[in-house]
Design a protein around this motif. Structure first.
Motif, PDB file in Angstrom:
ATOM      1  N   VAL A 337     -18.581 -35.826 116.117  1.00 24.76           N
ATOM      2  CA  VAL A 337     -19.258 -37.263 115.816  1.00 24.76           C
ATOM      3  C   VAL A 337     -18.805 -37.894 115.095  1.00 24.76           C
ATOM      4  N   SER A 338     -19.718 -37.870 113.999  1.00 26.74           N
ATOM      5  CA  SER A 338     -19.855 -38.571 112.962  1.00 26.74           C
ATOM      6  C   SER A 338     -20.106 -37.363 111.599  1.00 26.74           C
ATOM      7  N   ALA A 339     -20.068 -38.045 111.179  1.00 25.70           N
ATOM      8  CA  ALA A 339     -20.220 -38.110 109.377  1.00 25.70           C
ATOM      9  C   ALA A 339     -21.666 -37.036 109.206  1.00 25.70           C
ATOM     10  N   LEU A 340     -22.206 -37.776 110.116  1.00 22.03           N
ATOM     11  CA  LEU A 340     -23.661 -36.307 109.841  1.00 22.03           C
ATOM     12  C   LEU A 340     -24.009 -35.364 111.087  1.00 22.03           C
ATOM     13  N   ASP A 341     -22.597 -35.615 111.966  1.00 21.11           N
ATOM     14  CA  ASP A 341     -22.818 -34.118 112.815  1.00 21.11           C
ATOM     15  C   ASP A 341     -22.182 -33.270 112.818  1.00 21.11           C
ATOM     16  N   ALA A 342     -21.533 -32.979 111.635  1.00 18.88           N
ATOM     17  CA  ALA A 342     -20.680 -31.387 111.535  1.00 18.88           C
ATOM     18  C   ALA A 342     -21.592 -30.436 110.840  1.00 18.88           C
ATOM     19  N   GLU A 343     -20.647 -29.382 110.952  1.00 22.63           N
ATOM     20  CA  GLU A 343     -20.852 -28.379 110.501  1.00 22.63           C
ATOM     21  C   GLU A 343     -22.317 -27.673 109.167  1.00 22.63           C
ATOM     22  N   GLY A 344     -23.721 -28.274 109.270  1.00 20.69           N
ATOM     23  CA  GLY A 344     -24.259 -28.281 107.943  1.00 20.69           C
ATOM     24  C   GLY A 344     -25.205 -29.350 107.373  1.00 20.69           C
ATOM     25  N   ALA A 345     -24.754 -30.444 108.211  1.00 21.14           N
ATOM     26  CA  ALA A 345     -25.140 -31.825 107.805  1.00 21.14           C
ATOM     27  C   ALA A 345     -26.313 -32.282 109.175  1.00 21.14           C
ATOM     28  N   PRO A 346     -27.038 -32.796 108.544  1.00 21.51           N
ATOM     29  CA  PRO A 346     -28.066 -33.129 108.992  1.00 21.51           C
ATOM     30  C   PRO A 346     -28.538 -33.264 110.524  1.00 21.51           C
ATOM     31  N   PHE A 347     -27.688 -33.999 111.617  1.00 17.07           N
ATOM     32  CA  PHE A 347     -27.640 -34.197 113.217  1.00 17.07           C
ATOM     33  C   PHE A 347     -26.577 -33.066 113.592  1.00 17.07           C
ATOM     34  N   TRP A 348     -26.036 -32.232 112.923  1.00 17.28           N
ATOM     35  CA  TRP A 348     -24.713 -31.064 113.464  1.00 17.28           C
ATOM     36  C   TRP A 348     -26.386 -30.452 114.754  1.00 17.28           C
ATOM     37  N   ASP A 349     -25.635 -30.446 115.491  1.00 24.00           N
ATOM     38  CA  ASP A 349     -26.407 -29.938 117.087  1.00 24.00           C
ATOM     39  C   ASP A 349     -25.391 -29.405 118.804  1.00 24.00           C
ATOM     40  N   PRO A 350     -24.600 -28.466 117.556  1.00 26.08           N
ATOM     41  CA  PRO A 350     -23.196 -28.076 119.337  1.00 26.08           C
ATOM     42  C   PRO A 350     -23.734 -28.438 120.942  1.00 26.08           C
TER      43      PRO A 350
END
Length: 398
Positions: A337-350
Motif C-alpha cells: 500500500v506504499s513505497a515502504l510496504d513492498a517485498e524487501g522494503a522496511p514496512f513489508w508486513d503481509p
C-alpha cells in the motif's frame, strides 16, 4: 458592491479596528465594521454585537452565559452564521488576541476558498493550524499586542489593511477551464501512482492534488462539501491511521463524510495505511517505544501499523464507505500500500496488510454501486494506476 468586513471586539480594540477600516476605505473599498465584543463599543460599529448574536443558531440568549470560554464559543457560532448570511462579503479581516482570534477564525474558515481572509492575531507566530484550518486564511503576526497604536502596530496593521484591500481590488486572473475539477490525495510514498493517474486524466479533468498531511485532507473535504469538486480519487487515505492510532497528521473524524454528503463519484484505496506519522524521534510517545520505525528525515518519523491497528483502520474505512450512496470503487492493492510496504522494503508486513484487507471485506456492504476491487499489484504499479483511472472514468461518465 462587495465590501470588506472588519471584525473585532470594539469594547477593547476600537482604535485599531477603526484604523484598519479607514485605511481600507481610503483605497476605495467599502467597509463594514462588525463588533463581536459584549461590553460596549457599539457606537463605532456598523453592525452591533446584538445583531450578530441574533444569528446564533439557538437564539441570542445562548450567547449570554457566565463562563467566558463558553461565551467565546457561542459568539463565534453566531458570527459564523452572520457572515454566511451576508451577500456582499468581498473579503474579511479580523483583529484579535487569543479570545478574538478564537471568535473570528471559524467564520473565516466557513467562507469559500478564494474569498480574501486576513486574521491579525497575537498567536500567529506559533502553531496556527486551529486558526487556518482547511481554509486559505492569511495570518499576520502583530509583533506587539493588539492594544493601541504605536510605531510597530501602525506598520503591521497598515500592511494587513492594504493586503485585504489589494486582494479585493486586484482579483487573480480567471483561467478559462471547462474541465471538471477532481480531487486526488497523495503522499510521498504514493506519488508514482497519483502522478500516473493524473497524467492519464488531466486531458479531461482539472486535477487538484492534495497532500495527505491532515490539513490537506481537510481542505479536500471542504472543497467537496462546497460543491467545488466533481469527483475524487482518494488514493492516499493515510490520515485515518493518525486519527485512530495517535499520529500528528489526522484529518479528523469527518474524513470521508463529504463523499457521503455529496455522492460524488469516488475511487479510493489504501494508500499509506501502513504508517502513522510523528515529527522527530523525540515526539514519539513512550508507549510506542518497541515499534518498527522508519526515519523519513530529521523532522518526520514513520511508524508501521500493527495487525490489530490495521484491522481497526479497515473497519473504520468500511463503515464510512457504507454511508456513501454515490458510486464508490475502493481498491485493495494486494502487493503493498506504499513505497515502504513492498517485498524487501522496511514496512513489508503481509500479515498486517491481510488484516487490513480482511477488515474491509468483512465491513463493506457491497452493492452494484459500492464495490471493493482487489488488484494483484502494488499501489505504485502502473497497472494499479491504469485501473483506478479507468474505473473513475467509467463511474464519472455513467
Amino acid at each position: 458592491m462587495s465590501k470588506a468586513y472588519v471584525i473585532g471586539t470594539c469594547d477593547t480594540k476600537a482604535i485599531e479596528l477603526c484604523f484598519v477600516r479607514d485605511l481600507i476605505h481610503a483605497t476605495g473599498v467599502e467597509t463594514v465594521l462588525v463588533n463581536v465584543g459584549t461590553k460596549g463599543g457599539e457606537e463605532v460599529a456598523d453592525v452591533p454585537a446584538s445583531e450578530v448574536e441574533m444569528c446564533h443558531p439557538d437564539g441570542p440568549a445562548s450567547v449570554f452565559v457566565n463562563d467566558r470560554g463558553q461565551a467565546v464559543v457561542e459568539i463565534s457560532r453566531a458570527l459564523r452564521a452572520f457572515i454566511l448570511e451576508q451577500a456582499d462579503v468581498g473579503g474579511v479581516i479580523g483583529l484579535g488576541g487569543s479570545g478574538g482570534s478564537g471568535i473570528i477564525a471559524p467564520a473565516l474558515q466557513a467562507l469559500h476558498i478564494g474569498v480574501p481572509k486576513v486574521l491579525v492575531s497575537t498567536l500567529a507566530s506559533g502553531d496556527v493550524s486551529a486558526y487556518v484550518g482547511p481554509s486559505d486564511v492569511n495570518m499576520f503576526h502583530p509583533v506587539t499586542d493588539v492594544s493601541g497604536l504605536n510605531r510597530v502596530s501602525r506598520k503591521v496593521l497598515g500592511n494587513a489593511a492594504h493586503a485585504i484591500a489589494g486582494m479585493m481590488t486586484w482579483q487573480p486572473p480567471v483561467a478559462i477551464d471547462t474541465r471538471p475539477p477532481i480531487a486526488l490525495s497523495m503522499f510521498g510514498v504514493t506519488t508514482p501512482s497519483v502522478q500516473a493517474i493524473t497524467d492519464t486524466l488531466q486531458k479531461d479533468y482539472d486535477c487538484l492534488v492534495f497532500h495527505a498531511t491532515g490539513s490537506g485532507g481537510r481542505s479536500m473535504e471542504q472543497l467537496i462539501s462546497q460543491g467545488d469538486i466533481s469527483g475524487v480519487l482518494d488514493i492516499t487515505t493515510t490520515e485515518i491511521c493518525d486519527l485512530l492510532v495517535g499520529g500528528v497528521l489526522s484529518a479528523g473524524e469527518e474524513r470521508l463524510d463529504s463523499i457521503a454528503q455529496t455522492s460524488v463519484p469516488y475511487v479510493g484505496s489504501c494508500g499509506a495505511l501502513d504508517m502513522v506519522n510523528f515529527w522527530g524521534p523525540d515526539s514519539v510517545p513512550d508507549r510506542f517505544s518497541d515499534r518498527l520505525f522508519y526515519y523519513h528525515n530529521a523532522q518526520v518519523t514513520l511508524m508501521r501499523t500493527t495487525e490489530a491497528e490495521s484491522a481497526q483502520i479497515g473497519e473504520w474505512v468500511g463503515q464510512k464507505l457504507n454511508a456513501c450512496n454515490g458510486p464508490v470503487r475502493f481498491f485493495i492493492p494486494l502487493k503493498g500500500v506504499s513505497a515502504l510496504d513492498a517485498e524487501g522494503a522496511p514496512f513489508w508486513d503481509p500479515k498486517a496488510d491481510a488484516a487490513l484487507f480482511q477488515a474491509l471485506e468483512d465491513t463493506v456492504q457491497q452493492t452494484e454501486n459500492r464495490q471493493l476491487i482487489k488488484l494483484d499489484h502494488h499501489i505504485n504499479d502502473p497497472e494499479f494506476a491504469a485501473a483506478a483511472a479507468a474505473h473513475f472514468q467509467a463511474i464519472a461518465t455513467a
